[in-house]
Write a protein that holds these residues in place. Structure first.
Motif, PDB file in Angstrom:
ATOM      1  N   UNK A 138      85.331  42.121  43.180  1.00 16.75           N
ATOM      2  CA  UNK A 138      86.203  43.278  43.078  1.00 16.75           C
ATOM      3  C   UNK A 138      86.107  44.066  41.785  1.00 16.75           C
ATOM      4  N   UNK A 139      85.097  43.825  40.946  1.00 13.29           N
ATOM      5  CA  UNK A 139      84.952  44.581  39.703  1.00 13.29           C
ATOM      6  C   UNK A 139      84.189  45.877  39.951  1.00 13.29           C
ATOM      7  N   UNK A 140      84.596  46.921  39.235  1.00 11.26           N
ATOM      8  CA  UNK A 140      83.878  48.195  39.267  1.00 11.26           C
ATOM      9  C   UNK A 140      83.166  48.363  37.929  1.00 11.26           C
ATOM     10  N   UNK A 141      81.857  48.564  37.973  1.00  9.35           N
ATOM     11  CA  UNK A 141      81.087  48.800  36.756  1.00  9.35           C
ATOM     12  C   UNK A 141      80.862  50.298  36.607  1.00  9.35           C
ATOM     13  N   UNK A 142      81.319  50.849  35.479  1.00 11.78           N
ATOM     14  CA  UNK A 142      81.079  52.257  35.172  1.00 11.78           C
ATOM     15  C   UNK A 142      79.918  52.285  34.194  1.00 11.78           C
ATOM     16  N   UNK A 143      78.859  52.995  34.552  1.00  5.32           N
ATOM     17  CA  UNK A 143      77.619  52.812  33.792  1.00  5.32           C
ATOM     18  C   UNK A 143      76.753  54.057  33.766  1.00  5.32           C
ATOM     19  N   UNK A 144      75.884  54.096  32.766  1.00  3.24           N
ATOM     20  CA  UNK A 144      74.757  55.013  32.793  1.00  3.24           C
ATOM     21  C   UNK A 144      73.667  54.337  33.608  1.00  3.24           C
ATOM     22  N   UNK A 145      72.556  55.034  33.826  1.00  4.95           N
ATOM     23  CA  UNK A 145      71.486  54.441  34.621  1.00  4.95           C
ATOM     24  C   UNK A 145      70.811  53.276  33.904  1.00  4.95           C
ATOM     25  N   UNK A 146      71.237  52.978  32.666  1.00  2.00           N
ATOM     26  CA  UNK A 146      70.748  51.777  31.977  1.00  2.00           C
ATOM     27  C   UNK A 146      71.136  50.517  32.748  1.00  2.00           C
TER      28      UNK A 146
ATOM     29  N   UNK B 158      89.217  41.520  48.196  1.00  2.00           N
ATOM     30  CA  UNK B 158      88.216  42.291  48.929  1.00  2.00           C
ATOM     31  C   UNK B 158      88.290  42.023  50.425  1.00  2.00           C
ATOM     32  N   UNK B 159      87.760  42.955  51.209  1.00  2.00           N
ATOM     33  CA  UNK B 159      87.754  42.834  52.656  1.00  2.00           C
ATOM     34  C   UNK B 159      86.992  41.587  53.082  1.00  2.00           C
TER      35      UNK B 159
END
Length: 633
Positions: free
Chosen positions: A290-298, A546-547
């Motif tokens: 259930x984690x969301x990673x906010x990232x650049x394309x790195x 999560x589902x």
């Protein structure tokens, strides 16, 4: 061929699968026989088996160790962990090892006990490492070389890495050793570059379908991007693991902080963070649900996490290869997933400016502009997104979809599910270009898109009054169109190259091709701006679990209880072994265990994903867990 080296027998014994998929069997047979190969296969299509099975077979036949070129530490760790779990002796050499650890791996390499060694390209082309490979080759103990993420060798591609250029020397240095180059994304230019730079002129090419039918593609016009993202996450992906891509490091950190404030578990990832922080965040993403990673394309290349349920873009990627590679990280397990993107006029302006202001050669700039225009055509398209996306890679799927109203439909993209309205914007385009011309004629300078739209719509502002633009003949000639429609017109004119955005303030100027539009010789057809379609709001509360995976969704109550117990057991094993849970067993395998409720090791061995080593290591524990559930029920 003996059972010990037979590919199908190996597939079942080691990995627990009964059959190969798609081109896998042909690739495996070709490489085992000593042939070179170029493999283009979508993310989640099983590329790793294409070199892992030959590596095992050739090692058992006394041909030594396979060297795998891998660009990312996380990928090495996951692949090696999964192989060791399956009973295959593998190792990696990278910066996470201390001197003693690296020396231990080198001893295993030279001893011939290793089946596979993973290392980065700069390590492999290091003179000291090459000397070790020379020694192995002289003794006939170098079985094959696998070059993963091979598109990195191409300067025309979306993820060029200079260190990959040195890998071509392996062809001359180790004649007779089969080499296999693998990638999930490569257009014709990139494929040609891979073959040339890696000296794979005699390699057999295996090109699988690029289609990922479980991914639903949606692209929306940017209008308060944060609110749009939040609605998307809460309506469709509450509690799911996913990735949000942003262009800048600052935007990554600000977006992650904002999501956390909104009650969504999120972490930032970009190259500017401390290496330990990046590694910790990546490990959490791989191991927690259930984690969301906010990232650049790195972030992303080589990420094997199978249950990423969505990939969202808050900024426009540079090209279709990048978009496809990034969206392909969703739904690797084959279950439904979303590729969602919001983009606007500023994205188009920024991407064009970055290309124009780069120091690259003119031919490279022209190619990059062409790639950007192909992506913009996908974003602005009125027809099936999937068909247009796959056509970019030379794949025609028009015979496999649904027809309706004279149009082909895939049935799983926003344009097919909710066909957009279209309008002839030719006259509007002529008005916009004419207004830009009047700016330069009147003042000798250009103005930005916002001011242009104000003048076209006849909106009186301090700027229109001070510049005398309310006296222009074009003031108010576009009052019949909304601001959103005008944004679309200007965005498309920039995307098509009829308008150029210049300088620090993004002022607009006509290009040579604008003349044809002004004369009415070019038809401009656009999609009608629309509000997002109403969605069925998730019944789960914020912070919910999560589902249930699709593989387990058809289980009855007893089966759901078995599945939950198996997941809890798997979680404990994964923590004990310091591995992501999916490397122990994936959800589909657990769901089949829960459905079949095997009561013997023989029955358990028949379940897909249960190889001999895992059966030996975990079989009795699994049977115990299932028996306890039955007794409790």
């Amino acid at each position: 061929m003996s059972p010990a080296t037979d590919p199908l027998a190996l597939l079942h014994e080691v990995f627990g699968y009964a059959q190969f998929r798609g081109h896998q069997q042909a690739i495996v047979d070709h490489v085992i026989a000593g042939g070179d190969a170029l493999v283009l296969m979508p993310t989640g299509g099983g590329k790793s088996l294409c070199y892992q099975v030959p590596a095992i077979a050739r090692h058992r036949a006394g041909q030594g160790v396979a060297v795998v070129v891998s660009p990312l530490i996380a990928l090495m760790h996951d692949q090696v962990g999964a192989l060791e779990e399956a009973g295959v002796h593998a190792a990696f050499l990278n910066s996470t090892l201390d001197a003693a650890g690296a020396q231990a791996v080198e001893r295993e390499l030279l001893s011939g006990r290793l089946v596979m060694l993973y290392a980065a390209p700069e390590r492999i082309t290091n003179p000291r490492f090459l000397a070790m490979l020379d020694s192995l080759h002289e003794r006939g103990r170098l079985s094959l070389v696998a070059i993963d993420e091979a598109h990195c060798v191409s300067q025309w591609g979306h993820d060029f890495r200079e260190e990959y250029l040195q890998l071509g020397q392996l062809a001359d240095r180790y004649p007779g050793v089969p080499r296999i180059a693998l990638t999930a994304t490569a257009d014709e230019h990139t494929r040609a570059d891979i073959l040339d730079r890696l000296q794979l002129g005699q390699a057999r090419a295996f090109v699988s379908s690029f289609d990922r039918p479980n991914i639903r593609y949606a692209i929306v016009e940017k209008d308060n991007a944060r609110a749009q993202l939040l609605r998307f996450l809460r309506d469709e992906h509450e509690g799911d693991a996913g990735i949000v891509y942003c262009q800048s490091r600052r935007k990554v950190e600000e977006t992650a902080e904002w999501l956390v404030a909104e009650g969504i578990s999120a972490l930032p990832y970009h190259a500017g963070l401390d290496a330990d922080v990046r590694r910790r965040h990546q490990d959490r993403f791989l191991r927690e649900e259930g984690l969301v990673m906010v990232a650049t394309v790195a972030f992303g290349m080589g990420i094997d996490k199978p249950d990423v349920r969505f990939v969202a873009h808050l900024d426009l990627p540079k090209n279709i290869e990048g978009y496809y590679q990034e969206t392909g990280r969703a739904g690797r397990d084959g279950e439904p997933a979303d590729a969602w993107m919001t983009y606007g006029l500023a994205d188009v302006v920024n991407q064009r400016r970055m290309i124009d202001e780069s120091t690259a050669a003119d031919d490279f700039k022209r190619l990059q502009i062409g790639k950007l225009e192909a992506l913009l055509a996908l974003a602005e398209s009125l027809d099936c997104r999937r068909q247009r996306l796959l056509a970019y890679f030379g794949e025609d799927i028009s015979g496999a979809g649904q027809g309706g109203g004279g149009r082909w439909r895939c049935g799983n993209c926003d344009n097919c599910l909710n066909p957009p309205q279209r309008w002839d914007a030719t006259e509007a385009a002529r008005k916009a270009l004419s207004c830009v011309y009047r700016f330069w004629q009147h003042s000798g300078i250009g103005y930005g898109a916002g001011h242009l739209i104000d003048v076209l719509r006849g909106k009186s502002t301090d700027k229109t009054r001070e510049r005398g633009h309310e006296q222009l003949s074009t003031f108010g000639i576009g009052a019949d169109l909304s601001e959103a429609q005008w944004r679309g017109v200007v965005r498309q004119l920039i995307a098509l190259g009829h308008l150029a955005s210049e300088g620090e303030y993004n002022t607009l100027a006509l290009t040579d091709s604008a003349r044809a539009v002004l004369r009415g010789e070019v038809k401009i057809e656009l999609r009608e701006p629309r509000e997002p379609a109403p969605r069925t709001r998730s019944s789960r509360s914020r912070g919910a679990q999560p589902k249930v995976p699709r593989a387990a969704s058809t289980l009855d109550a007893a089966g759901q209880a078995r599945f939950a117990a198996l997941k809890a057991w798997r979680s404990d094993v994964a923590k004990e072994h310091n591995l992501p849970a999916y490397i122990v067993f994936n959800d589909a395998t657990l769901a089949q265990m829960a459905a079949d409720a095997p009561d013997s090791l023989t029955a358990l061995a028949g379940i897909s994903g249960v190889g001999a080593k895992k059966l030996e290591a975990y079989g009795r524990e699994i049977l115990r867990v299932l028996e306890q559930v039955e007794m409790a029920g």
